[in-house]
Structures are given as structure tokens and as C-alpha cells.
Design a protein around this motif. Structure first.
Motif, mmCIF file in Angstrom:
data_model
loop_
_atom_site.group_PDB
_atom_site.id
_atom_site.type_symbol
_atom_site.label_atom_id
_atom_site.label_comp_id
_atom_site.label_asym_id
_atom_site.label_seq_id
_atom_site.Cartn_x
_atom_site.Cartn_y
_atom_site.Cartn_z
ATOM 1 N N THR A 200 0.828 -1.206 0.000
ATOM 2 C CA THR A 200 0.000 0.000 0.000
ATOM 3 C C THR A 200 0.858 1.251 0.000
ATOM 4 O O THR A 200 0.571 2.226 -0.732
ATOM 5 N N THR A 215 -11.201 9.845 -6.967
ATOM 6 C CA THR A 215 -12.467 10.475 -6.577
ATOM 7 C C THR A 215 -12.540 10.693 -5.072
ATOM 8 O O THR A 215 -13.344 11.503 -4.601
ATOM 9 N N ALA A 216 -11.724 9.967 -4.313
ATOM 10 C CA ALA A 216 -11.658 10.127 -2.860
ATOM 11 C C ALA A 216 -10.241 9.803 -2.413
ATOM 12 O O ALA A 216 -9.406 9.370 -3.219
ATOM 13 N N ASP A 217 -9.949 10.045 -1.144
ATOM 14 C CA ASP A 217 -8.619 9.741 -0.630
ATOM 15 C C ASP A 217 -8.394 8.225 -0.692
ATOM 16 O O ASP A 217 -9.109 7.464 -0.026
ATOM 17 N N PRO A 218 -7.395 7.757 -1.482
ATOM 18 C CA PRO A 218 -7.235 6.303 -1.675
ATOM 19 C C PRO A 218 -6.764 5.570 -0.430
ATOM 20 O O PRO A 218 -7.038 4.385 -0.274
ATOM 21 N N GLN A 220 -7.403 6.598 2.931
ATOM 22 C CA GLN A 220 -8.479 6.568 3.915
ATOM 23 C C GLN A 220 -9.631 5.659 3.480
ATOM 24 O O GLN A 220 -10.254 4.986 4.305
ATOM 25 N N SER A 221 -9.911 5.633 2.185
ATOM 26 C CA SER A 221 -10.997 4.776 1.696
ATOM 27 C C SER A 221 -10.604 3.305 1.652
ATOM 28 O O SER A 221 -11.453 2.431 1.474
ATOM 29 N N GLY A 222 -9.318 3.026 1.781
ATOM 30 C CA GLY A 222 -8.849 1.635 1.740
ATOM 31 C C GLY A 222 -8.725 1.077 0.343
ATOM 32 O O GLY A 222 -8.554 -0.140 0.173
ATOM 33 N N PHE A 223 -8.770 1.944 -0.670
ATOM 34 C CA PHE A 223 -8.713 1.469 -2.048
ATOM 35 C C PHE A 223 -7.369 0.807 -2.350
ATOM 36 O O PHE A 223 -7.314 -0.296 -2.912
ATOM 37 N N GLN A 226 -6.971 -2.501 -0.767
ATOM 38 C CA GLN A 226 -7.758 -3.520 -1.472
ATOM 39 C C GLN A 226 -7.020 -4.024 -2.704
ATOM 40 O O GLN A 226 -7.012 -5.225 -2.994
ATOM 41 N N CYS A 254 -12.671 5.198 -6.127
ATOM 42 C CA CYS A 254 -12.150 4.424 -4.996
ATOM 43 C C CYS A 254 -13.231 3.529 -4.410
ATOM 44 O O CYS A 254 -13.685 3.726 -3.270
ATOM 45 N N ASP A 255 -13.673 2.537 -5.181
ATOM 46 C CA ASP A 255 -14.643 1.579 -4.657
ATOM 47 C C ASP A 255 -14.057 0.177 -4.733
ATOM 48 O O ASP A 255 -13.086 -0.080 -5.440
#
Length: 359
Positions: A200, A215-218, A220-223, A226, A254-255
């Protein structure tokens, strides 16, 4: 334009960001006057070759990065001529003898004998005392665990006879197929798979350098974690997957669904394993053979196919005794793959035996 996995590959030991104790040990070995033969092993994508080349950089300097490809010609005992590619620099050679199949012994005997019988002398360090410094040449052997027994026996004799002029660095995924005499003559260095946190951090650093838009903080979002987890702790695969995701979208969403990159050949192996489990018939065995031919034609190694089918069958099978039989059958045909030359025969034999065991 190079892939990110090559573009951001560390060139020096100081640039490596994980497994610090191993890096310190390799640095200490490079600084000693007597560098040993090495057997570097660990799972795919753990950074074995990166650490080997960083160690060579520590030994010889940036000259090891001036690479060229030479084509060597060998003649077998049956007067058959074989061409073999050798990646080399002034201080080292990189070979993959297992590419020659059962003729790997010829490569080991002829090529290494020519290299080892020539004494390496470094005149660049002779200005201080007027005496040229004796240096050894390093030979990197990829896929050492795929070498035949004859090739390993020839390698053992070369290590004994020419140890003053040559140093071997063997790279393998496991030591189970290496004969004990070679293991006893080498220093074993295990490179574990990097943790999800290590991968990571590397992905986040690459994203910053490449200015990847999210699209979001990678973090913090855990992208990114993953992506690392979906790569089975394989750093090479994680970087390739991340680059694929980044290139396919202007702004990375980030999904969780977007973090999965499924390879076509893995899907095919899962589908064929499912058909083997549900339809245990001769006609399905013939269809499976066609699928295996396609996978082999697309350069998917036979052992990877065997391992993928076995693990998928074990996932589908709920019976403990049958699962144990499948493992025994898989281990038997894995050994036959290393002894034989026609992979399709052994893959088909494994499927037939597995069908009988499941029935």
C-alpha cells in the motif's frame, strides 16, 4: 514509455523500502571480501531479482546496468544445435537454463565452464599499488527450482571446481526441488512476500509521482489496500493492476469493485475447474484438453495451470478424504511435469485421475 513496475524499480539497496534486516544483511555481504554463492528464494513478486540486482550494484557499481543480449549456440550429444539468450554486463550474466527443457544440462556445462575457466581481473583498481585486483564474475540463474537433476549435478561440479572465478546467484520460488549438495554450498536468503501495508505504501508513492487522480482519498478509503490484498501480496501484480486501473479511467473511483483486476486466463482456469467438478465424462476431458492447449499456446506455464485447477477443485470439494486424494494426485503430476517434456499429457492425466477420485 516503460511500465511502472520497471520505471520505479529500486536500483540500490538503500532505495528498498521493506524487509530492512534482509537489505542490511545483503549490504554486509557485498562489503565483505569473500562474497558467497547465494540461493535467493521466496514467492513470486516478493522482490527477489530487484534485491539481487541492487546487491550487484553495491558490488560492482552502475556498470551492471549496461546490459546487452547475446545469443549463444550449443550442440547437444545428438548433434542438435540450440540457441540460447544470455543477458550480460561486464560483471555478470543472467540465464534461464530451464527454457531449454531437458537440455539445460548442456547450457550449465558449456556456458558456465567457459565463464568460470576465464579469470576475471579488474584493472580499474590497479592504480594504487600497481597490481590488478582479482574479481569474480556473477552468474544469475533464474528458475533454479526448474532445473533437471542432471543440470543440478553439473552445477554442483562447476561450483566446486571454479569457485575462485565465479559466483552463482540462484533465484527460485522454493528450495524443495533443489538438491541438498547445492543447498549446502550456498547461502540461503529467503525473501518473504511484502505485507499489505508495504505494498500500500509503495502504491501510494507511485500514485503521488504519477499524479494519479482519485475520486476520494485512496488511503483513507482503503482502495490501495484492497488492490494490495487482491494481488495475493504479489508486488509486481499489484503495480500492474494499479497501472491498469489508472490508465482505464481519467479519475480512479475508490470503490471495492474497481480494485479488482481479473485476468482472462484465471477466469478460464476457474471455469474449466468447475466443469471438471460437475461433469466427469470422457467428452468433457476432450474439451478440457482443448482449453489446456489454448492456455499453453498463450505461454501460461503448465505448473501454474495445474496449481490453479487443483486449488479450485479443493475449494469446490467438501469431502476431506477426496481433497486429500486430489492433493496426492496433484503432487504426483507436478513431479511428472518436471521430468517429462509434453506438458499436455500430464495435465490431461491429472484431470482424468482427479475425475476418478471425485467420482
Amino acid at each position: 514509455m516503460s511500465l511502472w513496475v520497471d520505471k520505479y524499480r529500486p536500483r540500490r539497496l538503500d532505495a528498498l523500502s521493506y524487509h530492512a534486516p534482509i537489505t542490511a544483511s545483503l549490504k554486509a555481504l557485498a562489503s565483505t571480501g569473500d562474497f558467497p554463492h547465494l540461493l535467493v528464494y521466496g514467492p513470486s513478486g516478493s522482490g527477489k531479482k530487484t534485491r539481487v540486482y541492487a546487491t550487484l550494484h553495491e558490488l560492482f557499481g552502475p556498470q551492471v546496468e549496461k546490459l546487452k543480449i547475446d545469443v549463444k549456440t550449443f550442440t547437444t550429444s545428438s548433434n542438435r544445435k540450440l540457441e540460447f539468450n544470455v543477458l550480460s554486463s561486464p560483471f555478470h550474466l543472467e540465464i534461464t537454463p530451464s527454457d531449454m527443457g531437458n537440455n539445460d544440462r548442456v547450457v550449465i556445462q558449456d556456458l558456465l565452464k567457459d565463464i568460470a575457466s576465464t579469470e576475471q581481473v579488474d584493472f580499474s583498481n590497479s592504480k594504487n599499488n600497481g597490481t590488478p585486483k582479482h574479481r569474480f564474475k556473477v552468474v544469475i540463474i533464474n528458475e533454479a527450482d526448474s532445473l533437471t537433476r542432471d543440470a543440478q549435478a553439473a552445477l554442483r561440479r562447476t561450483m566446486e571446481k571454479y569457485s575462485a572465478n565465479i559466483r552463482l546467484i540462484m533465484i527460485s520460488n522454493t528450495t524443495s526441488n533443489i538438491i541438498p549438495p547445492i543447498k549446502s554450498r550456498t547461502l540461503l536468503v529467503r525473501i518473504p512476500a511484502p505485507s499489505v501495508a508495504d505494498i500500500t505504501a509503495i502504491l501510494a508513492d507511485v500514485a503521488t509521482k504519477e499524479s494519479v487522480h482519485f475520486t476520494a482519498d485512496p488511503v483513507q478509503s482503503g482502495f490501495l489496500s484492497q488492490v494490495a490484498a487482491n494481488s495475493d501480496q504479489n508486488l509486481r501484480r499489484a503495480l500492474l493492476s494499479f497501472e491498469t486501473i489508472s490508465m482505464s479511467n481519467a479519475s480512479v473511483a475508490c470503490d471495492g469493485q474497481n480494485a479488482v483486476v481479473t485476468l482472462d486466463w484465471e477466469v478460464i482456469i476457474k471455469n474449466v475447474s468447475s466443469s471438471i467438478y460437475t461433469n466427469r465424462s470422457v467428452s468433457n476431458l476432450a474439451k478440457t484438453r482443448v482449453v489446456f492447449y489454448e492456455l499453453l499456446a498463450h505461454c501460461i506455464p503448465a505448473r501454474i495451470i495445474l496449481k490453479g485447477v487443483l486449488f479450485e477443485l479443493l475449494r469446490l470439494c467438501n469431502n476431506h478424504s477426496k481433497a486429500q486424494q486430489l492433493v496426492e494426485i496433484g503432487s504426483m503430476f507436478d513431479e511428472r511435469l518436471s521430468l517429462g517434456s509434453k506438458a499436455i499429457f500430464h495435465l490431461e492425466g491429472f484431470v482424468a485421475k482427479a475425475m476418478v477420485a471425485l467420482e
